[in-house]
Scaffold this motif. Structure first.
Motif, PDB file in Angstrom:
ATOM      1  N   GLU A   1       2.288 -17.023 -38.101  1.00  0.00           N
ATOM      2  CA  GLU A   1       1.237 -17.392 -39.051  1.00  0.00           C
ATOM      3  C   GLU A   1      -0.103 -17.300 -38.345  1.00  0.00           C
ATOM      4  OE1 GLU A   1      -0.213 -21.233 -41.765  1.00  0.00           O
ATOM      5  OE2 GLU A   1       1.575 -21.371 -40.503  1.00  0.00           O
TER       6      GLU A   1
ATOM      7  N   LEU B   1      -1.833 -25.991 -34.229  1.00  0.00           N
ATOM      8  CA  LEU B   1      -1.650 -24.608 -33.791  1.00  0.00           C
ATOM      9  C   LEU B   1      -0.784 -24.613 -32.540  1.00  0.00           C
ATOM     10  CD1 LEU B   1      -5.339 -23.333 -34.141  1.00  0.00           C
ATOM     11  CD2 LEU B   1      -3.431 -22.747 -35.656  1.00  0.00           C
TER      12      LEU B   1
ATOM     13  N   ILE C   1      -4.098 -17.926 -38.340  1.00  0.00           N
ATOM     14  CA  ILE C   1      -5.160 -18.738 -38.946  1.00  0.00           C
ATOM     15  C   ILE C   1      -6.483 -18.359 -38.298  1.00  0.00           C
ATOM     16  CG2 ILE C   1      -6.060 -21.078 -39.238  1.00  0.00           C
ATOM     17  CD1 ILE C   1      -2.500 -21.053 -38.597  1.00  0.00           C
TER      18      ILE C   1
ATOM     19  N   ARG D   1      10.305 -23.158 -37.369  1.00  0.00           N
ATOM     20  CA  ARG D   1       8.965 -22.954 -37.891  1.00  0.00           C
ATOM     21  C   ARG D   1       8.313 -21.754 -37.223  1.00  0.00           C
ATOM     22  NH1 ARG D   1       4.726 -24.347 -35.377  1.00  0.00           N
ATOM     23  NH2 ARG D   1       5.704 -25.951 -34.088  1.00  0.00           N
TER      24      ARG D   1
ATOM     25  N   ARG E   1       2.311 -20.641 -34.897  1.00  0.00           N
ATOM     26  CA  ARG E   1       1.002 -20.673 -35.546  1.00  0.00           C
ATOM     27  C   ARG E   1      -0.068 -20.214 -34.548  1.00  0.00           C
ATOM     28  NH1 ARG E   1       1.643 -26.851 -36.756  1.00  0.00           N
ATOM     29  NH2 ARG E   1       2.337 -26.556 -34.621  1.00  0.00           N
TER      30      ARG E   1
END
Length: 272
Positions: A30, A48, A32, A3, A6
């Motif tokens: 990723e 996160l 955010i 993955r 985050r």
């Protein structure tokens, strides 16, 4: 396939130098963007892996590690953390605190109780509620919302960064990059370091781009990023952070016995 990491960052002007060019530096991550309080909650819930969270949340969680020498700091006025008040400090009895805030909300309570000896009633100010509609004696606003606000119905506009510095002579640390326990960042740690380096050298460009969206003067935004906000977490900043933490503990607003723990990769830990 693993993955992606985050990354949570604050969607305010003052965070932009810390995430500059991050999409190119960490293309597999990723990103955010959200308000500080929500980022803290998402990091705590495991949503996160690393986030720019309110400094107080590091001491409330007690399990995070911190990326070294990266923070959002002021040493004197901050301009984006303001307590608008109808009354002078000693006469404040009710305060509405911006729900996007955690660190500054605690700072306001520290100043009220420890500096001015005031025991005010605390209530939330929802993110979607206009500060002008609040009937409290004072209202705390943070971030871009604070910089745009005028609130002519409030006689006083107290800059909490300046209040802290006048009282303690120390810098104030608002936010830190916190890493969730057990997370291995890999190249993301270096990418965030490089993002900070690039961003801090391009404050003029960032200000020019962001001012239009914020409805603020570009020159003001440049001076804010280049001269007001600081991004290092050196010894004096850590001293200011520790003093704040001790005061928060005295008021029961943080867990006692939490130390500032800096992030080390597995490779660094093995080498040590």
């Amino acid at each position: 396939m693993s993955r992606p990491i985050r990354i949570g960052a604050v969607n305010y002007l003052n965070s932009k130098p810390l995430i500059y060019d991050l999409a190119r530096l960490a293309p597999d991550a990723e990103l955010i963007l959200d308000v500080p309080s929500r980022l803290a909650d998402r990091l705590g819930e495991g949503g996160l892996d690393v986030a720019l969270i309110p400094a107080i949340e590091n001491f409330r969680a007690g399990s995070y590690s911190i990326l070294p020498n990266m923070a959002i700091v002021s040493s004197g006025p901050v301009l984006s953390v303001t307590l608008f008040s109808r009354q002078p400090w000693p006469e404040i009895r009710r305060v509405a605190l911006d729900e996007g805030s955690r660190t500054s909300a605690v700072l306001a309570q520290i100043l009220l109780r420890k500096r001015y000896g005031v025991q005010a009633r605390i209530e939330p100010l929802p993110l979607d509620r206009a500060a002008e509609d609040v009937d409290a004696d004072a209202v705390l606003l943070i971030g871009d919302r604070a910089m745009r606000a005028c609130l002519p119905g409030f006689a006083h506009a107290y800059d909490l960064g300046q209040e802290w510095f006048d009282w303690t002579g120390l810098p104030f640390v608002y936010a830190l990059w916190a890493v969730r326990e057990g997370v291995e960042l890999g190249g993301i740690a270096l990418a965030l370091e490089e993002a900070k380096r690039r961003g801090c050298s391009r404050c003029g460009m960032i200000a020019h781009e962001e001012a239009v969206h914020l409805g603020l003067d570009a020159g003001f935004c440049r001076r804010y990023l280049a001269n007001i906000i600081r991004y290092d977490l050196g010894p004096r900043e850590q001293a200011g952070l520790h003093h704040y933490y001790m005061l928060a503990c005295e008021l029961g607003l943080a867990r006692r016995g939490v130390n500032l723990c800096f992030y080390r990769s597995r490779a660094q830990a093995i080498a040590d």
